[in-house]
Scaffold this active site. Structure first.
Site, PDB file in Angstrom:
ATOM      1  N   HIS A  29     -57.030  18.527  37.804  1.00 37.12           N
ATOM      2  CA  HIS A  29     -56.051  19.623  37.694  1.00 37.12           C
ATOM      3  C   HIS A  29     -55.777  19.997  36.242  1.00 37.12           C
ATOM      4  O   HIS A  29     -55.301  21.105  35.969  1.00 37.12           O
ATOM      5  CB  HIS A  29     -54.751  19.232  38.398  1.00 37.12           C
ATOM      6  CG  HIS A  29     -53.981  20.404  38.920  1.00 37.12           C
ATOM      7  ND1 HIS A  29     -54.393  21.156  40.007  1.00 37.12           N
ATOM      8  CD2 HIS A  29     -52.829  20.982  38.496  1.00 37.12           C
ATOM      9  CE1 HIS A  29     -53.526  22.123  40.235  1.00 37.12           C
ATOM     10  NE2 HIS A  29     -52.577  22.052  39.327  1.00 37.12           N
ATOM     11  N   LYS A  40     -54.663  28.535  48.979  1.00 36.76           N
ATOM     12  CA  LYS A  40     -53.593  27.999  49.815  1.00 36.76           C
ATOM     13  C   LYS A  40     -53.270  28.940  50.963  1.00 36.76           C
ATOM     14  O   LYS A  40     -53.330  30.152  50.811  1.00 36.76           O
ATOM     15  CB  LYS A  40     -52.326  27.783  48.968  1.00 36.76           C
ATOM     16  CG  LYS A  40     -52.372  26.554  48.069  1.00 36.76           C
ATOM     17  CD  LYS A  40     -51.036  26.361  47.385  1.00 36.76           C
ATOM     18  CE  LYS A  40     -50.990  25.075  46.580  1.00 36.76           C
ATOM     19  NZ  LYS A  40     -49.683  24.862  45.923  1.00 36.76           N
ATOM     20  N   TYR A  80     -47.349  28.574  31.607  1.00 36.20           N
ATOM     21  CA  TYR A  80     -48.422  28.315  30.655  1.00 36.20           C
ATOM     22  C   TYR A  80     -48.226  29.057  29.334  1.00 36.20           C
ATOM     23  O   TYR A  80     -49.066  28.978  28.445  1.00 36.20           O
ATOM     24  CB  TYR A  80     -49.768  28.714  31.265  1.00 36.20           C
ATOM     25  CG  TYR A  80     -50.107  27.909  32.501  1.00 36.20           C
ATOM     26  CD1 TYR A  80     -50.477  26.577  32.404  1.00 36.20           C
ATOM     27  CD2 TYR A  80     -50.013  28.469  33.776  1.00 36.20           C
ATOM     28  CE1 TYR A  80     -50.769  25.828  33.529  1.00 36.20           C
ATOM     29  CE2 TYR A  80     -50.302  27.727  34.906  1.00 36.20           C
ATOM     30  CZ  TYR A  80     -50.683  26.410  34.769  1.00 36.20           C
ATOM     31  OH  TYR A  80     -50.960  25.666  35.892  1.00 36.20           O
ATOM     32  N   ARG A 126     -58.243  24.876  42.069  1.00 35.94           N
ATOM     33  CA  ARG A 126     -57.661  23.627  42.551  1.00 35.94           C
ATOM     34  C   ARG A 126     -58.796  22.780  43.135  1.00 35.94           C
ATOM     35  O   ARG A 126     -59.813  23.308  43.595  1.00 35.94           O
ATOM     36  CB  ARG A 126     -56.625  23.899  43.639  1.00 35.94           C
ATOM     37  CG  ARG A 126     -55.472  24.819  43.223  1.00 35.94           C
ATOM     38  CD  ARG A 126     -54.543  25.073  44.400  1.00 35.94           C
ATOM     39  NE  ARG A 126     -53.409  25.927  44.048  1.00 35.94           N
ATOM     40  CZ  ARG A 126     -53.399  27.252  44.201  1.00 35.94           C
ATOM     41  NH1 ARG A 126     -54.457  27.884  44.714  1.00 35.94           N
ATOM     42  NH2 ARG A 126     -52.332  27.961  43.860  1.00 35.94           N
ATOM     43  N   HIS A 133     -51.579  32.405  42.027  1.00 37.87           N
ATOM     44  CA  HIS A 133     -50.142  32.141  42.039  1.00 37.87           C
ATOM     45  C   HIS A 133     -49.404  33.241  42.794  1.00 37.87           C
ATOM     46  O   HIS A 133     -49.635  34.423  42.548  1.00 37.87           O
ATOM     47  CB  HIS A 133     -49.589  32.082  40.606  1.00 37.87           C
ATOM     48  CG  HIS A 133     -49.990  30.856  39.863  1.00 37.87           C
ATOM     49  ND1 HIS A 133     -50.008  30.784  38.484  1.00 37.87           N
ATOM     50  CD2 HIS A 133     -50.400  29.632  40.304  1.00 37.87           C
ATOM     51  CE1 HIS A 133     -50.403  29.578  38.118  1.00 37.87           C
ATOM     52  NE2 HIS A 133     -50.645  28.862  39.194  1.00 37.87           N
ATOM     53  N   ARG A 183     -57.393  23.182  35.260  1.00 38.64           N
ATOM     54  CA  ARG A 183     -56.686  24.391  35.703  1.00 38.64           C
ATOM     55  C   ARG A 183     -55.605  24.751  34.688  1.00 38.64           C
ATOM     56  O   ARG A 183     -55.461  25.916  34.310  1.00 38.64           O
ATOM     57  CB  ARG A 183     -56.087  24.137  37.086  1.00 38.64           C
ATOM     58  CG  ARG A 183     -55.353  25.330  37.712  1.00 38.64           C
ATOM     59  CD  ARG A 183     -55.012  24.986  39.153  1.00 38.64           C
ATOM     60  NE  ARG A 183     -54.061  25.891  39.745  1.00 38.64           N
ATOM     61  CZ  ARG A 183     -54.363  27.043  40.334  1.00 38.64           C
ATOM     62  NH1 ARG A 183     -55.615  27.458  40.352  1.00 38.64           N
ATOM     63  NH2 ARG A 183     -53.441  27.797  40.875  1.00 38.64           N
TER      64      ARG A 183
END
Length: 299
Positions: A246, A178, A281, A152, A272, A249
Site C-alpha cells: 500500500h 471497491k 496526500y 490497491r 476515491h 499507492r
C-alpha cells in the site's frame, strides 16, 4: 446469513432473533463478499459481548461499552472506527426497514486517527533500487504496476490480461475497485510493453490472471504473496523500514500531486469517492520550510 421468507408466522414475528436475521439479511443484500465477511465478524463479536440483546433493543450505551472494551484491549482508532461504522450501517438500514425508530450509533463520534500517510511515502531512489536489485520479472512488473497505477492490493490480484484495452488514444486498464465499481487507469507505453513481454513469456491467455499462483496458473495470486514479494524486493534494496504494497499507492498519489497532477485526476485514478480522501496526500515535504515563501529580512 440467509434471508428468511416474508410470510412469517405470528410466533416468528415475536422472535427477536428471527427479526434480527431479517434485518441483517436485508442489510447485506448487494454488498461485496469481502464487506459481508467483515460486517458479519463485527456483528458476531458485538452480540457475543452482549448476548442478551437484539438489534431492536440495542442502545447507544451498549455500543459505547463494547467499543470501550475493545479500546482497553488495545484496538487502534482505525479498528474502532471500522466497528462503529459497520454497526452504524446496520442500524441505519434497520431504521429504513422500519424495524427500529432511531439509530443508536448516531450520537457516537469517530475516534481521531493520527494521519501517518507522509511516513509511508517511498523515495523514488528506493523504488529504483528495488527494481534494479530484483531479479524476478514478475516482482519487477508487480512493483511497477503498484507504483505507476496506484492500485490497491485487492485490485491487483483481480487483473486479467483481458482487462487491458487498446484504444486509439492508448492502453487503459479496467480496474475492479471497491464495491465492484469499475474505473479506468491509463497505462503508459513503457508499462504496457513490459506487460506484453511478461504475458508472452508465460504464454498468458486473455482470460488468465496477470499475476497468478505459481502452483496453479489458472488461480490468481494471493494478497499474502504480493506482500511477501514486496518485502523481499525491499530487503534486497535495503529499504528501511520495509514497506507494504500500500505504500506504493501512497507514493504514487503524493509524487503525482507534487509533480503537478490536478487533484481531481488523482482522485479518479485512485478511485476515491471523496476529494477529501485524496487531499490527505497534499502534505508538505519535511525539507520544505516557510522561509522559501517569505521575504528575506537581510535586504
Amino acid at each position: 446469513m440467509n434471508l428468511p421468507k416474508e410470510n412469517i408466522t405470528p410466533a416468528q414475528a415475536q422472535n427477536p432473533r428471527y427479526i434480527d436475521t431479517l434485518i441483517v439479511g436485508t442489510w447485506l443484500i448487494g454488498k461485496a463478499e469481502k464487506t459481508k465477511k467483515t460486517y458479519q465478524k463485527v456483528l458476531r463479536q458485538f452480540f457475543e459481548f452482549h448476548p442478551k440483546i437484539s438489534i431492536q433493543t440495542t442502545t447507544t450505551a451498549h455500543i459505547s461499552v463494547f467499543l470501550k472494551d475493545m479500546e482497553n484491549r488495545g484496538a487502534k482508532a482505525t479498528t474502532l472506527n471500522l466497528y462503529m461504522n459497520a454497526l452504524g450501517s446496520l442500524f441505519k438500514s434497520a431504521v429504513k426497514q422500519r424495524r427500529i425508530e432511531s439509530d443508536p450509533s448516531h450520537p457516537l463520534k469517530n475516534y481521531k486517527v493520527q494521519d501517518t500517510v507522509y511516513q509511508k511515502v517511498l523515495d523514488i531512489s528506493q523504488i529504483k533500487q528495488m527494481v534494479l536489485k530484483e531479479k524476478r520479472p514478475r516482482n519487477v512488473l508487480l512493483i511497477k504496476v503498484l507504483f505507476y497505477l496506484g492500485l490497491r492490493v485487492s485490485e491487483v490480484v483481480e487483473i486479467l490480461l483481458s482487462d487491458f484495452v487498446i484504444r486509439k488514444d492508448g492502453v487503459i486498464l479496467n480496474v475492479k475497485g471497491k464495491g465492484s465499481k469499475i474505473r479506468q487507469a491509463p497505462v503508459s507505453e513503457e508499462l504496457w510493453r513490459e506487460v506484453q513481454i511478461y504475458a508472452q513469456e508465460w504464454n498468458l491467455r486473455p482470460s488468465d490472471f496477470l499475476f497468478f499462483d505459481e502452483k496453479n496458473k489458472g488461480k490468481r495470486i494471493s494478497t499474502v504473496s504480493i506482500w511477501k514479494a514486496v518485502k523481499s524486493s525491499a530487503k534486497k534494496a535495503k529499504v528501511d523500514p520495509l514497506p507494504s504494497p500500500h505504500w506504493f499507492r501512497h507514493t504514487s498519489a503524493t509524487l503525482s500531486l507534487e509533480g503537478g497532477a490536478p487533484i481531481h485526476v488523482v482522485q479518479a485514478r485512485l478511485g476515491h469517492a471523496s476529494l477529501s480522501t485524496t487531499s490527505r496526500y497534499l502534505h508538505a515535504k519535511a525539507s520544505e520550510g516557510l522561509s522559501k515563501y517569505l521575504p528575506t529580512l537581510d535586504e
